[in-house]
Structure formats: structure tokens, C-alpha cells
Design an enzyme around this catalytic site. Structure first.
Site, PDB file in Angstrom:
ATOM      1  N   VAL A   1      17.597  41.901  49.199  1.00 23.53           N
ATOM      2  CA  VAL A   1      18.209  42.976  48.417  1.00 23.53           C
ATOM      3  C   VAL A   1      19.546  43.298  49.074  1.00 23.53           C
ATOM      4  CG1 VAL A   1      18.011  45.419  47.786  1.00 23.53           C
ATOM      5  CG2 VAL A   1      16.006  43.933  47.607  1.00 23.53           C
TER       6      VAL A   1
ATOM      7  N   GLY B   1      26.891  42.165  50.153  1.00 26.29           N
ATOM      8  CA  GLY B   1      26.202  43.441  50.307  1.00 26.29           C
ATOM      9  C   GLY B   1      25.774  43.776  51.727  1.00 26.29           C
TER      10      GLY B   1
ATOM     11  N   THR C   1      29.112  41.776  41.313  1.00 26.13           N
ATOM     12  CA  THR C   1      28.445  42.920  40.698  1.00 26.13           C
ATOM     13  C   THR C   1      29.337  43.661  39.714  1.00 26.13           C
ATOM     14  OG1 THR C   1      27.282  43.239  42.749  1.00 26.13           O
ATOM     15  CG2 THR C   1      27.499  45.182  41.377  1.00 26.13           C
TER      16      THR C   1
ATOM     17  N   ASP D   1      23.496  45.515  48.674  1.00 28.12           N
ATOM     18  CA  ASP D   1      23.937  46.917  48.686  1.00 28.12           C
ATOM     19  C   ASP D   1      23.828  47.600  47.329  1.00 28.12           C
ATOM     20  OD1 ASP D   1      25.956  45.082  47.782  1.00 28.12           O
ATOM     21  OD2 ASP D   1      27.334  46.778  47.722  1.00 28.12           O
TER      22      ASP D   1
ATOM     23  N   THR E   1      31.531  46.084  45.765  1.00 32.66           N
ATOM     24  CA  THR E   1      31.154  44.731  45.380  1.00 32.66           C
ATOM     25  C   THR E   1      31.442  43.817  46.566  1.00 32.66           C
ATOM     26  OG1 THR E   1      31.482  42.968  43.738  1.00 32.66           O
ATOM     27  CG2 THR E   1      33.418  44.266  44.333  1.00 32.66           C
TER      28      THR E   1
HETATM   29  N1  ASP Z   1      27.119  43.308  46.303  1.00 35.18           N
HETATM   30  C1  ASP Z   1      26.254  42.363  45.657  1.00 35.18           C
HETATM   31  C2  ASP Z   1      25.181  41.935  46.590  1.00 35.18           C
HETATM   32  O1  ASP Z   1      25.442  41.713  47.746  1.00 35.18           O
HETATM   33  C3  ASP Z   1      26.963  41.183  45.130  1.00 35.18           C
HETATM   34  C4  ASP Z   1      28.409  41.356  44.715  1.00 35.18           C
HETATM   35  O2  ASP Z   1      28.891  42.394  44.436  1.00 35.18           O
HETATM   36  O3  ASP Z   1      29.167  40.406  44.669  1.00 35.18           O
HETATM   37  O4  ASP Z   1      24.066  41.775  46.157  1.00 35.18           O
END
Ligand code: ASP
Length: 324
Positions: free
Chosen positions: A213, A238, A184, A215, A235
Site C-alpha cells: 500500500v 508513495g 495517481t 501513500d 503523487t
Molecule cells: N503515489 C502512488 C503510490 O505510491 C502512485 C503515484 O502517484 O504515482 O501508490
């Protein structure tokens, strides 16, 4: 009665102690020079995104406009497989996007499971600015975006379709640490007026179940801003950020006097303690900024980095980590 009086007395005294400690840490913060404006964001793509955010910040613009402008650069990049157009799809081959934004008044807006619109962060901004709601999802979010003039387009690029078809051969779902299947962009900024804001946007975990969905669009998990204290974004996998309300926890730890680095470290340590069986195989990284412009980060494993831009620095920094 005596016991009650004793209890009241000790409560009053311990309350005073906490207040005194809080006040002295606040006084200490207040005496530090404030480093502003400043913008920080996750991963390598943060460098380019920060440059766009800086255009706004250096002209004394609002942090909320800076973070929206900044992360749109990553959303617009078709070669980035984890955010916006070109993001890897879910296991059904559908690209679904999640994003949220929060301003200095603690207004927030969010979209999740959004399809065919490449700038979910700007749709989240519209949810914040133009509706009485915080979060719109799926078809409702898409319809709202179209009503607001966003263009619909196919977000599955040739490159990500090829990667998905390749994945279909084995259909092995195992998020990999620091590999481009979940990265992210989270960005937090402090503007020239001393106000904080943040934005977070992603295509989520590659090959996720349809409807999943993470975080990133969840206020308090992937992003949290309290203009009195600080801002934090996350990140990584999530599901585990949600389980500990990561970004909110870190801002609250900062409120108690911890530095951004210490607060991020404590949150990671809590994750490790609570999920001793899981943490070895997953990455989570946190990035935080205080009201005085102090920043810090921490991740479970090696490999998480973040970009910083202020008047006197522009760099990519490797975050400290817990290790296995
Ligand atoms: N946090 C994001 C999710 O789980 C993905 C990521 O940050 O790598 O959707």
C-alpha cells in the site's frame, strides 16, 4: 528562580512574536480576494476529471461531492493504467486499489488493497459517511463495498494483463520517473461556500509486491485537508511521501504562512535532504490549494503537471521542480 523568570519572560515574548507574525500573515490572506470555486488535480488526466468536478462546483455544490465525482472519471477509464479499472496489477497479476477522501469537517474515509471494485473513492466516501472508522482494507473493504451495493468486476483488462505478462519475462522492479507505472489522481477543491475537500485514488505502483500500500490512501501522506488553512495531495513513489507525511506537512507549512508553492517546494527539499541517495531515481510531486484559492505545486524531477479549473482558467500547468 531568576532563571525561571527569565525563561518565562522570553517564552512569553517569543510566543507573542510568533502570534503577531501569524496574525499579520492571516490578515494579509484575509485581505486577498478569494478565488472560488476552483479545482486542481494531478497529471493530464486531471483535465477531464476537473470538467466533471466543475459540473458540481459551478452549481454551488459541495467540494467533497465535486472531488468524488471528478476522480471517478479517471477510475472509470479502462485505458488509464494507473487508476481504477485497467490499472496495472501487482507482480502476482492482481489489481489492488487504494483511495481516500476528506471533507470540510475533516471527516475522512479510506480504503486500501481493495480488489474487484472499480470505484474505490466512492467506497472510501461510504467508509467516511456510514461507518465509525477511517480505513478499511482488503477483504473487509471489499465485503463492505458489496454490502453497500457496489458491483464486483474483473479489473484486469486485456491491455494491462498483456503488460504484466511482458513484465514477467524480466521481472525487473524499478519504479520509473513519470512513466505510467505510478500516476495517481489527487484532486483538491474549494467550493462556492469557501469549503475545501480532497480525494486521491490509484492502482499504486505497477508490479508492486502483493499487499503493498502506498501513500494515496493514507490520510496525511497522499492527502490532507484542513478547512481553516488549505489542502494538499501527492503523487509519485508513495513510500517516500509516507516517510515525510507529505500532505500534512505541506498544510502545516501553509498554516505558518507559506504559499502553496513555497510549502510544496520546502517539502520536496526536505525529501531531497533526507534521502540524498534515493531522490535521483524517484519522482514525487505535491499539489496544494489554500483557503483563498491560491494554488501551487512542486516535484523532484521535471515532468509533473497538474490541471486547474476555475471561472477564469482551464489549463494544464508544468510544475516547477528541484532537478537532479
Ligand atoms: N503515489 C502512488 C503510490 O505510491 C502512485 C503515484 O502517484 O504515482 O501508490
Amino acid at each position: 528562580m531568576t532563571n525561571r523568570r527569565k525563561f518565562l519572560k522570553s517564552t512569553v515574548f517569543s510566543g507573542l512574536a510568533v502570534t503577531t507574525a501569524g496574525l499579520s500573515s492571516m490578515a494579509c490572506e484575509a485581505s486577498k480576494p478569494i478565488k472560488k470555486p476552483i479545482v486542481i488535480s494531478t497529471w493530464n488526466h486531471g483535465l477531464e476529471a476537473n470538467t466533471a468536478a466543475w459540473e458540481v462546483l459551478s452549481k454551488k455544490g459541495r467540494a467533497v461531492d465535486a472531488v468524488e465525482t471528478g476522480v471517478r472519471v479517471t477510475e472509470d477509464d479502462p485505458n488509464n493504467a494507473t487508476v481504477g479499472i485497467g490499472g496495472f496489477p501487482d507482480r502476482d497479476g492482481v489489481v489492488t486499489l487504494d483511495a481516500c477522501i476528506m471533507d470540510e469537517f475533516e471527516n475522512c474515509g479510506s480504503v486500501a488493497f481493495l480488489q474487484n471494485i472499480k470505484n474505490p473513492i466512492s467506497v472510501a466516501r461510504k467508509v467516511m459517511d456510514d461507518t465509525p472508522h477511517v480505513m478499511l482494507v482488503g477483504e473487509g473493504a471489499r465485503r463492505f463495498a458489496v454490502e453497500k451495493g457496489f458491483k464486483e468486476e474483473n479489473l484486469l483488462t486485456e491491455k494491462s494483463e498483456k503488460a504484466w505478462k511482458n513484465w514477467l519475462k524480466n521481472q525487473d522492479y524499478k519504479p520509473k520517473i513519470n512513466v505510467e507505472n505510478h500516476d495517481t489522481i489527487g484532486m483538491v477543491a474549494l467550493d462556492d461556500m469557501g469549503n475545501l475537500s480532497g480525494a486521491c485514488t490509484t492502482s499504486g505502483a505497477a508490479w508492486k509486491m502483493h499487499g503493498r500500500v502506498g501513500d494515496s490512501p493514507i490520510i496525511g501522506a497522499g492527502l490532507y485537508v484542513d478547512n481553516e488553512v488549505g489542502a494538499c495531495t501527492a503523487t509519485g513513489l508513495g513510500e517516500f511521501v509516507i516517510k515525510i507525511c507529505g500532505a500534512h506537512m505541506i498544510v502545516e507549512l501553509m498554516r505558518q504562512g507559506l504559499s502553496p508553492s513555497e510549502a510544496c517546494k520546502q517539502a520536496v527539499e526536505r525529501l531531497v535532504r533526507k534521502y540524498p541517495e534515493d531522490y535521483k531515481d524517484l519522482q514525487v510531486g505535491f499539489l496544494a490549494l489554500s483557503k483563498s484559492g491560491e494554488y501551487g505545486a512542486y516535484s523532484i524531477h521535471k515532468g509533473f503537471n497538474y490541471a486547474v479549473k476555475s471561472n477564469d482558467e482551464e489549463e494544464l500547468i508544468d510544475a516547477p521542480y528541484y532537478g537532479s
